[in-house]
Write an enzyme that holds these catalytic residues in place. Structure first.
Site, PDB file in Angstrom:
ATOM      1  N   ARG A 140     -14.171  12.106   5.728  1.00 28.75           N
ATOM      2  CA  ARG A 140     -14.329  13.462   6.260  1.00 28.75           C
ATOM      3  C   ARG A 140     -14.199  14.459   5.111  1.00 28.75           C
ATOM      4  O   ARG A 140     -13.105  14.982   4.835  1.00 28.75           O
ATOM      5  CB  ARG A 140     -13.273  13.725   7.332  1.00 28.75           C
ATOM      6  CG  ARG A 140     -13.399  12.803   8.539  1.00 28.75           C
ATOM      7  CD  ARG A 140     -12.420  13.167   9.654  1.00 28.75           C
ATOM      8  NE  ARG A 140     -11.040  12.963   9.244  1.00 28.75           N
ATOM      9  CZ  ARG A 140     -10.404  11.790   9.298  1.00 28.75           C
ATOM     10  NH1 ARG A 140     -11.038  10.725   9.734  1.00 28.75           N
ATOM     11  NH2 ARG A 140      -9.147  11.693   8.916  1.00 28.75           N
ATOM     12  N   ASP A 155       1.578  -8.403   5.126  1.00 24.89           N
ATOM     13  CA  ASP A 155       1.644  -7.618   3.893  1.00 24.89           C
ATOM     14  C   ASP A 155       2.353  -8.404   2.791  1.00 24.89           C
ATOM     15  O   ASP A 155       1.859  -8.509   1.663  1.00 24.89           O
ATOM     16  CB  ASP A 155       2.379  -6.297   4.172  1.00 24.89           C
ATOM     17  CG  ASP A 155       2.601  -5.468   2.928  1.00 24.89           C
ATOM     18  OD1 ASP A 155       1.697  -4.712   2.553  1.00 24.89           O
ATOM     19  OD2 ASP A 155       3.685  -5.576   2.315  1.00 24.89           O
ATOM     20  N   LYS A 181       0.943 -10.100  -0.966  1.00 20.98           N
ATOM     21  CA  LYS A 181       1.597  -9.851  -2.247  1.00 20.98           C
ATOM     22  C   LYS A 181       2.085 -11.148  -2.892  1.00 20.98           C
ATOM     23  O   LYS A 181       2.011 -11.314  -4.120  1.00 20.98           O
ATOM     24  CB  LYS A 181       2.758  -8.875  -2.045  1.00 20.98           C
ATOM     25  CG  LYS A 181       2.303  -7.489  -1.599  1.00 20.98           C
ATOM     26  CD  LYS A 181       3.478  -6.609  -1.211  1.00 20.98           C
ATOM     27  CE  LYS A 181       3.008  -5.215  -0.790  1.00 20.98           C
ATOM     28  NZ  LYS A 181       4.137  -4.356  -0.352  1.00 20.98           N
TER      29      LYS A 181
END
Length: 434
Positions: A47, A203, A207
């Site tokens: 946007r 997550d 990692k």
């Protein structure tokens, strides 16, 4: 002074906005360190007309055409802070194949398909840097890739997710249950509205894959990582851990060593585990991250700091920008991906672990002997047993010695089928000790 290094920024959210601010505020120092000024050639966003407060950038630089921005001839470096697999993969591969160095914080993409990015970088003769992808501002990946490159790393153990560490630290400090601790983390902004990626350890697993790849010179993907979240950790588990002089942390653990057949291999796993309060990682509280590295010559090292947030992550991104810009001006490349070891991935069942098992049992003679017999049948040695309660409150808490995870899992499965075991209240792995 050399001509400016032109930067394409993909994404201008929490991290991207901080990158823009730091580039503006530190422009003079950055130019001196690099030997040339940094200029933003364009910023790709969804946007472009959205109000962005006092962000120090020309509104005319915003565009929705990310791929077109990446392909521009006046762009030298591409910085990606959008996240996700696609279209970020397409943008980065295009940049790298075109000879443009890339900086990314995209842990999900690196864990899912980092190989395609490294291959594109090799094809285009470009640099790929991603310090911000694992531990925010903590300088971790470059030490693994460069400083410790002459050593042999044997194990990496870390707390790499701030949300889960905040939740578990709160449970440890207050005695709260998981749901209450998660609600507090959400109210304080440490947990997302949908916390699944954090609390189910997606997550942390991404990692862990990145860390293992660098530490062991082997391509490790997210699918190679055993993953277990923290949703089943209870207040009772925390109390049991305290009674043992331990606490519970969500750990990523990557190890290099012989498997069941004696062949050198890599084991990578993420799961909640009890660790002694004397361990350096036990004192890592709040939303902080820490990674404990063990190497043959260097011994034990720990990296600690804020592992997330706009400013800390942007700090790591800027460090990478400085590195790739310097290399570009000098006409050199950073060290390429090191995967010469190409070690096999060891299945979780072959990982050697300890268990803490809490059983609700029938209050009658012979229970302990029957339970001990199950452990013996699977060749799992018991380290300690604590028996408490009477009648419907009778329980056993058993801590094992180290054994293959498959043997421990089979033990638990047989225990579930015993009529004297009313329920298995919890099963947790224990790190540290024998």
């Amino acid at each position: 002074m050399n001509k400016p290094v032109r930067l394409a920024l993909l994404g201008c959210g929490t991290v991207g906005s901080e990158v823009v601010r730091l580039l503006h505020e530190q422009s003079t120092d950055l130019a001196a360190r690099i030997g040339a000024p940094i200029e933003i050639a364009g910023i790709a966003v969804r946007r472009p007309n959205r109000t962005r407060g006092d962000l120090p950038v020309d509104p005319g630089l915003f565009t929705t055409d990310a791929l077109g921005l990446v392909k521009r001839d006046d762009v030298d470096v591409v910085v990606e802070v959008v996240g996700g697999i696609e279209p970020a993969r397409t943008w980065l591969v295009e940049a790298l194949r075109g000879g443009k160095s890339a900086v990314t914080a995209n842990k999900a993409l690196l864990a899912e398909d980092g190989g395609s990015l490294h291959d594109a970088a090799a094809e285009g003769g470009a640099d790929l840097y991603y310090e911000a992808s694992v531990a925010g501002a903590i300088p971790l990946l470059r030490p693994l890739r460069e400083s410790l490159h002459g050593d042999s790393i044997t194990r990496v153990t870390g707390i790499v997710n701030g949300t889960t560490n905040f939740i578990l630290s709160g449970m440890d400090a207050t005695g709260a249950g998981f749901v209450e601790a998660l609600e507090e983390a959400t109210a304080l902004g440490y947990a997302e509205a949908d916390p699944t990626a954090d609390i189910e350890a997606f997550d942390a697993a991404a990692k862990a894959a990145i860390l293992a790849s660098l530490a062991f010179h082997t391509r490790v993907g997210a699918a190679d990582v055993y993953r277990e979240g923290i949703t089943e950790v209870s207040a009772a588990d925390m109390a049991s851990a305290k009674a043992m002089g331990c606490t519970i942390k969500l750990l990523c653990i990557a190890e290099r060593g012989p498997g069941a057949d004696g062949t050198e291999s890599v084991s990578v796993r993420v799961h909640p585990a009890m660790i002694p309060r004397t361990h350096p990682l036990a004192s890592v509280g709040d939303a902080f991250n820490a990674v404990f590295v063990e190497a043959v010559a260097a011994g034990q090292l720990m990296f600690y700091g804020r592992g997330a947030g706009g400013a800390p992550t942007a700090s790591a991104v800027l460090g990478d920008i400085v590195a790739v810009a310097r290399n570009r001006l000098a006409g050199v490349r950073a060290a390429s991906e090191s995967v010469y070891a190409d070690l096999p991935i060891r299945p979780m069942g072959q990982a050697v672990t300890r268990y803490h098992i809490s059983l609700d049992v029938a209050d009658r003679a012979g229970v302990l002997a029957t339970v001990a017999g199950v452990f013996a049948r699977h060749d799992v040695s018991i380290a300690t047993v604590r028996q408490s309660g009477r009648d419907t409150d009778a329980s056993l808490v058993i801590v094992t010695h180290r054994a293959p995870d498959a043997a421990l899992a089979a033990t638990v499965e047989e225990l579930r089928g015993l009529d004297i075991v009313r329920s298995i209240a919890s099963v947790l792995r224990v790190e540290g000790g024998q």
